[in-house]
Design a protein around this motif. Structure first.
Motif, PDB file in Angstrom:
ATOM      1  N   ASN A   1       0.810  -1.224   0.000  1.00 13.27           N
ATOM      2  CA  ASN A   1       0.000   0.000   0.000  1.00 13.27           C
ATOM      3  C   ASN A   1       0.842   1.272   0.000  1.00 13.27           C
ATOM      4  O   ASN A   1       0.306   2.376   0.020  1.00 13.27           O
ATOM      5  CB  ASN A   1      -1.010  -0.002   1.166  1.00 13.27           C
ATOM      6  N   GLU A   2       2.174   1.106  -0.013  1.00  7.67           N
ATOM      7  CA  GLU A   2       3.046   2.269  -0.179  1.00  7.67           C
ATOM      8  C   GLU A   2       3.786   2.196  -1.523  1.00  7.67           C
ATOM      9  O   GLU A   2       4.830   2.815  -1.708  1.00  7.67           O
ATOM     10  CB  GLU A   2       4.046   2.358   0.977  1.00  7.67           C
TER      11      GLU A   2
ATOM     12  N   THR B   1       5.727   9.287  -7.235  1.00  7.62           N
ATOM     13  CA  THR B   1       4.732   9.475  -6.174  1.00  7.62           C
ATOM     14  C   THR B   1       5.414   9.147  -4.853  1.00  7.62           C
ATOM     15  O   THR B   1       6.437   8.460  -4.815  1.00  7.62           O
ATOM     16  CB  THR B   1       3.505   8.555  -6.367  1.00  7.62           C
TER      17      THR B   1
ATOM     18  N   SER C   1       3.399   8.753   1.160  1.00  8.97           N
ATOM     19  CA  SER C   1       2.378   9.487   1.932  1.00  8.97           C
ATOM     20  C   SER C   1       1.264  10.038   1.052  1.00  8.97           C
ATOM     21  O   SER C   1       0.270  10.568   1.555  1.00  8.97           O
ATOM     22  CB  SER C   1       3.042  10.644   2.682  1.00  8.97           C
ATOM     23  N   ASP C   2       1.408   9.916  -0.269  1.00  7.97           N
ATOM     24  CA  ASP C   2       0.369  10.436  -1.162  1.00  7.97           C
ATOM     25  C   ASP C   2      -0.923   9.635  -1.009  1.00  7.97           C
ATOM     26  O   ASP C   2      -0.898   8.439  -0.698  1.00  7.97           O
ATOM     27  CB  ASP C   2       0.830  10.357  -2.631  1.00  7.97           C
ATOM     28  N   SER C   3      -2.032  10.289  -1.278  1.00 12.77           N
ATOM     29  CA  SER C   3      -3.322   9.595  -1.260  1.00 12.77           C
ATOM     30  C   SER C   3      -3.353   8.563  -2.386  1.00 12.77           C
ATOM     31  O   SER C   3      -2.589   8.643  -3.352  1.00 12.77           O
ATOM     32  CB  SER C   3      -4.459  10.596  -1.478  1.00 12.77           C
ATOM     33  N   LEU C   4      -4.250   7.586  -2.256  1.00 14.45           N
ATOM     34  CA  LEU C   4      -4.366   6.569  -3.288  1.00 14.45           C
ATOM     35  C   LEU C   4      -4.699   7.210  -4.633  1.00 14.45           C
ATOM     36  O   LEU C   4      -4.172   6.803  -5.673  1.00 14.45           O
ATOM     37  CB  LEU C   4      -5.434   5.538  -2.912  1.00 14.45           C
ATOM     38  N   ASP C   5      -5.547   8.242  -4.620  1.00 19.99           N
ATOM     39  CA  ASP C   5      -5.905   8.915  -5.877  1.00 19.99           C
ATOM     40  C   ASP C   5      -4.672   9.465  -6.588  1.00 19.99           C
ATOM     41  O   ASP C   5      -4.523   9.300  -7.796  1.00 19.99           O
ATOM     42  CB  ASP C   5      -6.891  10.063  -5.612  1.00 19.99           C
TER      43      ASP C   5
ATOM     44  N   ARG D   1      -1.623   8.431  -6.177  1.00 18.87           N
ATOM     45  CA  ARG D   1      -0.725   7.341  -6.564  1.00 18.87           C
ATOM     46  C   ARG D   1      -1.271   6.503  -7.717  1.00 18.87           C
ATOM     47  O   ARG D   1      -0.505   5.838  -8.388  1.00 18.87           O
ATOM     48  CB  ARG D   1      -0.421   6.454  -5.350  1.00 18.87           C
TER      49      ARG D   1
END
Length: 546
Positions: free
Chosen positions: A332-333, A350, A353-357, A359
């Protein structure tokens, strides 16, 4: 701001061997090979001394034509210690391509494996270099390849005209540690130490000259982007001959003191086994690799709970695939890195710490100490945020140039140091970039500009589709029409008419594929990039027979 390192690849490894001598440096699960940083450094020093003993000088070119074998990575760091330029050879090359590279690169030494995927490299080298069969090993004389003197085979066997790996290692006895240390200290971070050949989808491949400074700092910053430390363990199934393997893979690990866990040739079982047995915290791959892993029948039987991060790169990363890797694999990172060989290879990344959107929908923002801008391709003037244009960069990552090709260098890098990628992108207020396609891939249908990436991302939302590639094909009425090549998930079916109906009302009518072809696999480069030009050739040939 993250600082730049000012060292050479050889000194970098010496430092790590001193700082963390007992940490695992290199592990091959299938071979039972495990070397600590101290042991790996000594191995690389031995190979460096052997190359010096063989007569290889600082600045000489050493080509290597092999998959991800242990000797590949030791040669990478050995040449980094004694100053020879490592010329990486695509494992899919055939006779004509190898002959071009050896001649254009002025390679003095060639290291090769015996065969790859059923292709005999020995047959190929004897075909293009028949005088090798009667040559004294190390004393080759060739009119066609005047620079080439040594051919070394990664084997225990002996072949006419060649040294084998053990023969090479005996030359180390002629060289003292003091001689190697003297050579090591003479090297400059701005020396060219690596040459990689572009894929050559248009014209002949060009030799990209990369320095210690280019490569080490890209490795350092890509590692920082994943929060890498000496505790991380990276599974590397991407090929070493490509920047993804030998920079974002090996150098990411060595700059951070992490452990390299290579897979010799991509195989789903080998990748998943390596992750499970070595408790890898990271895995790299191109989208097609991750698709294969996620869809393997035995996937759920592997314990991948150690995974945290990695890099997906090499070609456009489908949003749906990225979501599955994050959710199902547990990485998930996972980060996205965008770039090209000419940029060592990173430009943007990316962050964990970036949001999933961010990334899944962008390739991130500029890596530290790199400037990025978007320009109008016709005027090269910077465009406003949110407007599509060509992505350019400037910084430590930009290549020294193309080998013996000043004209191509000047066309790619301007007088202010900006490198023009040929890729189209949009930048948002946070600096995150979305790649919208290649300038040359853009489809122009009846005056409308269509970007294949946009159509591909929509088609990926159909539950039956495993993979999709969109291309433009010639059309008498509109100039070009949209064509989609699709791979369907196992056990599922889809009618072409149903897929077209799925598009209606959801994307503009002119973007809906007029032609749809189902296939088992896409033509790929050895580094995992889909060769759209080959899909286009196949499509045109099919249309001629209709």
């Amino acid at each position: 701001m993250s600082q730049l390192m000012n060292t050479t690849i050889g000194m970098l490894l010496e430092t790590k061997a001193s700082d963390i001598p007992n940490n695992d440096a290199l592990v091959y699960v299938d071979r039972g090979l495990r070397l600590s940083y101290s042991e790996f450094n000594e191995t690389c020093r031995h190979v460096a001394k052997a190359l010096i003993g063989l007569g290889v000088k600082r600045g000489d070119h050493v080509a290597i034509w092999a998959s991800n074998m242990p000797e590949w990575v030791t040669t990478q760091f050995a040449t980094g210690k004694m100053g020879a330029v490592l010329v990486t050879v695509n494992t899919n090359y055939q006779a004509r391509e190898l002959a071009y590279l050896l001649k254009q690169s002025d390679s003095k030494t060639l290291i090769l494996m015996e065969s790859y995927k059923g292709v005999s490299y020995l047959d190929i080298i004897y075909e293009i270099l028949p005088e090798l069969k009667t040559a004294i090993p190390g004393q080759l004389q060739s009119e066609t390849f005047p620079h080439l003197k040594n051919v070394i085979v990664l084997s225990e066997k002996h072949y006419p005209g060649m040294l084998n790996w053990q023969d090479l290692l005996t030359y180390a006895d002629q060289v003292t540690d003091a001689t190697l240390d003297q050579r090591l200290k003479q090297l400059d971070p701005y020396d060219v130490i690596n040459m990689q050949y572009t894929s050559g989808t248009t014209g002949f491949p060009k030799g990209v000259m990369l320095t210690h400074h280019n490569l080490i700092n890209t490795g350092k910053h890509a590692g920082e982007g994943m929060n890498f430390t000496y505790k991380d363990r990276l599974c590397i199934p991407v090929p070493f001959f490509h920047c993804f393997g030998c920079v974002l893979g090996t150098l990411v690990c060595v700059t951070s003191g992490a452990t390299m866990v290579p897979v010799q040739e991509f195989n789903v079982e080998d990748v998943l086994t390596s992750i499970e047995k070595e408790r890898c915290t990271a895995v790299h791959g191109v989208p097609t690799m991750f698709i294969a892993e996620l869809n393997d029948p035995a996937y759920s039987s592997y314990d991948l709970s150690s995974l945290r991060t990695g890099i997906m790169a090499g070609s456009t990363c489908p949003i749906e695939v990225m979501k599955k890797v994050s959710d199902d694999m547990g990485a998930n990172e996972l980060t996205i890195v965008y770039g090209q060989t000419e940029t060592s290879p990173g430009i943007t990344q990316t962050r964990t710490s970036d949001s999933l959107d961010v990334r899944v929908q962008t390739v991130g923002r500029a890596m530290p100490q790199i400037e990025v801008k978007i320009v109008d391709p016709s005027t090269r003037q910077e465009v406003p945020l949110g407007v599509q244009g060509e992505i350019c960069c400037r910084g430590y990552n930009v290549m020294k140039g193309y080998y013996k090709n000043q004209e191509a260098t000047d066309n790619t890098i301007d007088e202010d140091g900006w490198l023009y990628t040929g890729d189209l992108a949009v930048m948002d207020e946070a600096g995150n970039c979305t790649i919208t396609g290649r300038l040359k891939d853009m489809i122009i249908r009846g005056g409308e500009n269509i970007y294949p990436r946009e159509v591909e991302e929509f088609l990926y939302t159909h539950p039956a589709l495993l993979d999709v590639q969109v291309i433009g094909v010639p059309d008498e009425k509109y100039g070009e029409e949209v064509m989609a090549w699709i791979r369907v998930k196992e056990g599922m079916e889809i009618e072409k008419s149903a897929l077209i109906a799925y598009c209606k009302g959801k994307i503009a009518h002119y973007k809906i594929p007029r032609y749809i072809e189902v296939c088992e696999e896409f033509p790929m480069t050895a580094s995992g990039k889909v060769q759209k030009f080959k899909l286009k050739e196949q499509a045109i040939n099919k249309m001629k027979t209709l």
